[in-house]
Design a protein around this motif. Structure first.
Motif, PDB file in Angstrom:
ATOM      1  N   VAL A  81      48.610  52.929  22.720  1.00 35.20           N
ATOM      2  CA  VAL A  81      47.162  52.751  22.650  1.00 35.20           C
ATOM      3  C   VAL A  81      46.595  52.850  24.066  1.00 35.20           C
ATOM      4  O   VAL A  81      47.082  52.188  24.981  1.00 35.20           O
ATOM      5  N   LEU A  82      45.559  53.673  24.248  1.00 35.12           N
ATOM      6  CA  LEU A  82      44.955  53.839  25.563  1.00 35.12           C
ATOM      7  C   LEU A  82      44.183  52.587  25.951  1.00 35.12           C
ATOM      8  O   LEU A  82      43.337  52.098  25.201  1.00 35.12           O
ATOM      9  N   ASN A  83      44.495  52.062  27.109  1.00 35.66           N
ATOM     10  CA  ASN A  83      43.823  50.898  27.681  1.00 35.66           C
ATOM     11  C   ASN A  83      43.136  51.338  28.968  1.00 35.66           C
ATOM     12  O   ASN A  83      43.541  52.332  29.593  1.00 35.66           O
ATOM     13  N   VAL A  84      42.139  50.585  29.394  1.00 39.06           N
ATOM     14  CA  VAL A  84      41.406  50.920  30.605  1.00 39.06           C
ATOM     15  C   VAL A  84      41.212  49.664  31.447  1.00 39.06           C
ATOM     16  O   VAL A  84      40.823  48.618  30.938  1.00 39.06           O
ATOM     17  N   ALA A  85      41.487  49.786  32.719  1.00 36.12           N
ATOM     18  CA  ALA A  85      41.130  48.762  33.700  1.00 36.12           C
ATOM     19  C   ALA A  85      40.146  49.439  34.648  1.00 36.12           C
ATOM     20  O   ALA A  85      40.300  50.619  34.979  1.00 36.12           O
ATOM     21  N   TYR A  86      39.127  48.712  35.059  1.00 38.67           N
ATOM     22  CA  TYR A  86      38.170  49.316  35.983  1.00 38.67           C
ATOM     23  C   TYR A  86      37.561  48.244  36.867  1.00 38.67           C
ATOM     24  O   TYR A  86      37.576  47.058  36.553  1.00 38.67           O
ATOM     25  N   GLY A  87      37.039  48.690  37.973  1.00 40.32           N
ATOM     26  CA  GLY A  87      36.343  47.798  38.887  1.00 40.32           C
ATOM     27  C   GLY A  87      35.249  48.557  39.593  1.00 40.32           C
ATOM     28  O   GLY A  87      35.399  49.744  39.909  1.00 40.32           O
ATOM     29  N   THR A  88      34.133  47.885  39.820  1.00 38.22           N
ATOM     30  CA  THR A  88      32.996  48.467  40.524  1.00 38.22           C
ATOM     31  C   THR A  88      32.563  47.500  41.614  1.00 38.22           C
ATOM     32  O   THR A  88      32.521  46.286  41.394  1.00 38.22           O
ATOM     33  N   TYR A  89      32.255  48.042  42.771  1.00 36.00           N
ATOM     34  CA  TYR A  89      31.831  47.206  43.890  1.00 36.00           C
ATOM     35  C   TYR A  89      30.682  47.903  44.603  1.00 36.00           C
ATOM     36  O   TYR A  89      30.741  49.100  44.854  1.00 36.00           O
ATOM     37  N   THR A  90      29.655  47.145  44.931  1.00 38.82           N
ATOM     38  CA  THR A  90      28.525  47.695  45.686  1.00 38.82           C
ATOM     39  C   THR A  90      28.705  47.348  47.154  1.00 38.82           C
ATOM     40  O   THR A  90      28.728  46.164  47.527  1.00 38.82           O
ATOM     41  N   LEU A  91      28.854  48.372  47.960  1.00 36.64           N
ATOM     42  CA  LEU A  91      28.996  48.186  49.403  1.00 36.64           C
ATOM     43  C   LEU A  91      27.614  47.891  49.988  1.00 36.64           C
ATOM     44  O   LEU A  91      26.729  48.742  49.954  1.00 36.64           O
ATOM     45  N   ALA A  92      27.437  46.706  50.521  1.00 36.96           N
ATOM     46  CA  ALA A  92      26.162  46.324  51.128  1.00 36.96           C
ATOM     47  C   ALA A  92      26.110  46.751  52.594  1.00 36.96           C
ATOM     48  O   ALA A  92      25.043  46.802  53.191  1.00 36.96           O
ATOM     49  N   ALA A  93      27.277  47.044  53.155  1.00 33.54           N
ATOM     50  CA  ALA A  93      27.378  47.503  54.537  1.00 33.54           C
ATOM     51  C   ALA A  93      28.460  48.575  54.605  1.00 33.54           C
ATOM     52  O   ALA A  93      29.338  48.643  53.753  1.00 33.54           O
ATOM     53  N   ARG A 102      36.265  42.363  38.631  1.00 34.26           N
ATOM     54  CA  ARG A 102      37.365  42.539  37.694  1.00 34.26           C
ATOM     55  C   ARG A 102      38.746  42.492  38.359  1.00 34.26           C
ATOM     56  O   ARG A 102      39.764  42.588  37.691  1.00 34.26           O
ATOM     57  N   ALA A 103      38.774  42.331  39.685  1.00 41.76           N
ATOM     58  CA  ALA A 103      40.047  42.171  40.394  1.00 41.76           C
ATOM     59  C   ALA A 103      40.267  40.733  40.830  1.00 41.76           C
ATOM     60  O   ALA A 103      41.325  40.397  41.352  1.00 41.76           O
ATOM     61  N   ALA A 104      39.290  39.882  40.607  1.00 39.25           N
ATOM     62  CA  ALA A 104      39.397  38.482  41.011  1.00 39.25           C
ATOM     63  C   ALA A 104      40.552  37.796  40.286  1.00 39.25           C
ATOM     64  O   ALA A 104      40.861  38.120  39.134  1.00 39.25           O
ATOM     65  N   ALA A 105      41.165  36.849  40.947  1.00 35.42           N
ATOM     66  CA  ALA A 105      42.322  36.150  40.379  1.00 35.42           C
ATOM     67  C   ALA A 105      41.995  35.437  39.075  1.00 35.42           C
ATOM     68  O   ALA A 105      42.866  35.278  38.217  1.00 35.42           O
ATOM     69  N   ASN A 106      40.743  35.024  38.891  1.00 35.31           N
ATOM     70  CA  ASN A 106      40.378  34.296  37.667  1.00 35.31           C
ATOM     71  C   ASN A 106      39.833  35.206  36.566  1.00 35.31           C
ATOM     72  O   ASN A 106      39.456  34.724  35.506  1.00 35.31           O
ATOM     73  N   PHE A 107      39.798  36.531  36.802  1.00 39.83           N
ATOM     74  CA  PHE A 107      39.335  37.455  35.766  1.00 39.83           C
ATOM     75  C   PHE A 107      40.537  37.839  34.905  1.00 39.83           C
ATOM     76  O   PHE A 107      41.572  38.241  35.416  1.00 39.83           O
ATOM     77  N   PRO A 108      40.430  37.713  33.566  1.00 40.29           N
ATOM     78  CA  PRO A 108      41.591  38.007  32.714  1.00 40.29           C
ATOM     79  C   PRO A 108      42.014  39.477  32.781  1.00 40.29           C
ATOM     80  O   PRO A 108      41.181  40.368  32.850  1.00 40.29           O
ATOM     81  N   VAL A 109      43.321  39.679  32.763  1.00 40.45           N
ATOM     82  CA  VAL A 109      43.895  41.021  32.769  1.00 40.45           C
ATOM     83  C   VAL A 109      44.142  41.422  31.325  1.00 40.45           C
ATOM     84  O   VAL A 109      44.505  40.589  30.492  1.00 40.45           O
ATOM     85  N   GLY A 110      43.957  42.699  31.016  1.00 43.54           N
ATOM     86  CA  GLY A 110      44.188  43.189  29.653  1.00 43.54           C
ATOM     87  C   GLY A 110      45.600  42.879  29.180  1.00 43.54           C
ATOM     88  O   GLY A 110      46.519  42.729  29.984  1.00 43.54           O
ATOM     89  N   GLY A 111      45.759  42.817  27.880  1.00 41.74           N
ATOM     90  CA  GLY A 111      47.060  42.522  27.305  1.00 41.74           C
ATOM     91  C   GLY A 111      47.563  43.656  26.438  1.00 41.74           C
ATOM     92  O   GLY A 111      46.937  44.708  26.344  1.00 41.74           O
ATOM     93  N   PHE A 112      48.667  43.439  25.795  1.00 37.61           N
ATOM     94  CA  PHE A 112      49.307  44.445  24.964  1.00 37.61           C
ATOM     95  C   PHE A 112      48.444  44.763  23.743  1.00 37.61           C
ATOM     96  O   PHE A 112      48.098  43.876  22.976  1.00 37.61           O
ATOM     97  N   ALA A 113      48.078  46.018  23.595  1.00 34.48           N
ATOM     98  CA  ALA A 113      47.242  46.447  22.469  1.00 34.48           C
ATOM     99  C   ALA A 113      48.022  47.322  21.500  1.00 34.48           C
ATOM    100  O   ALA A 113      47.451  47.862  20.566  1.00 34.48           O
ATOM    101  N   GLY A 114      49.304  47.479  21.728  1.00 38.36           N
ATOM    102  CA  GLY A 114      50.124  48.339  20.879  1.00 38.36           C
ATOM    103  C   GLY A 114      50.659  49.506  21.678  1.00 38.36           C
ATOM    104  O   GLY A 114      49.994  50.030  22.566  1.00 38.36           O
ATOM    105  N   ALA A 115      51.863  49.926  21.371  1.00 40.50           N
ATOM    106  CA  ALA A 115      52.483  51.046  22.082  1.00 40.50           C
ATOM    107  C   ALA A 115      51.658  52.311  21.894  1.00 40.50           C
ATOM    108  O   ALA A 115      51.250  52.640  20.786  1.00 40.50           O
TER     109      ALA A 115
END
Length: 160
Positions: A23-35, A8-21
Motif C-alpha cells: 500500500v502506498l504511504n506518504v510522509a511529507y513536511g513543509t517549512y517556510t523559510l523566514a530568513a 511533521r518531523a517533530a519528535a511528538n508528531f506521530p509517524v505513519g504505521g503499517f497500512a498493508g504490504a
C-alpha cells in the motif's frame, strides 16, 4: 549551522504505521523559510517509520533565490538507530540537486520555483529502512538574494 524542524518531523508528531504490504504511504513536511538559510543548515522535513521502503518522492519549493541563482539543497536522511541503509547518515542520498534556479519551465512548472523528483540512491532501486528515520534537507549554499519561501519534501514508501 542551524537545524530547522518542520511540524511533521517533530519528535511528538506521530509517524505513519503499517497500512498493508504494497500500500502506498506518504510522509511529507513543509517549512517556510523566514530568513535566508546559511551553508550547512539542516531542515528536518519528515519522518518515515521502521520497515518503510522508499520508492520515490519530490523536493518542491517556491522561487526562493530571486537573484543570480546560488541556492543549493540536497535531500537525504539522518542516521537512525537501525543496522541497515539508514544506520549511517546520507545527507544527499535522495538527491544532490546542485544550484536551484527557480526558472519557469513551460508545460512543467510554468510559475517558477522548483519541483524535482527524488533520485540519488533510488537510481539503483528502492531503499528500505529498518528503523524510524528523519528525512532532511541540507542547504549547501544560501540564496544569492531573497532566501525566503516555502520548501516541501514528499516521500513515497511501502511496506514489504
Amino acid at each position: 549551522m542551524a537545524t530547522l524542524t518542520a511540524t511533521r518531523a517533530a519528535a511528538n508528531f506521530p509517524v505513519g504505521g503499517f497500512a498493508g504490504a504494497g500500500v502506498l504511504n506518504v510522509a511529507y513536511g513543509t517549512y517556510t523559510l523566514a530568513a535566508n538559510p546559511t551553508a550547512a543548515d539542516i531542515l528536518k522535513a519528515c519522518r518515515i517509520p521502521a520497515g518503510a521502503t522508499v520508492i520515490g518522492g519530490w523536493l518542491r519549493g517556491e522561487d526562493i533565490d530571486t537573484g543570480t541563482a546560488a541556492l543549493d539543497i540536497d535531500v537525504g536522511w539522518a542516521a537512525n538507530a537501525g543496522t541497515g541503509v539508514g544506520a549511517t547518515a546520507d545527507p544527499d542520498g535522495f538527491g544532490n540537486f546542485g544550484v536551484l534556479n527557480g526558472t519557469a519551465v513551460t508545460n512543467y512548472l510554468p510559475e517558477g520555483g522548483f519541483l524535482i523528483p527524488l533520485h540519488g540512491t533510488l537510481a539503483t532501486g528502492p531503499k528500505s529502512f529498518d528503523a524510524e528515520t528523519t528525512i532532511q534537507c541540507v542547504f549547501n549554499a544560501p540564496a544569492n538574494a531573497g532566501g525566503t519561501g516555502t520548501v516541501s519534501v514528499v516521500v513515497f514508501y511501502v511496506f514489504n
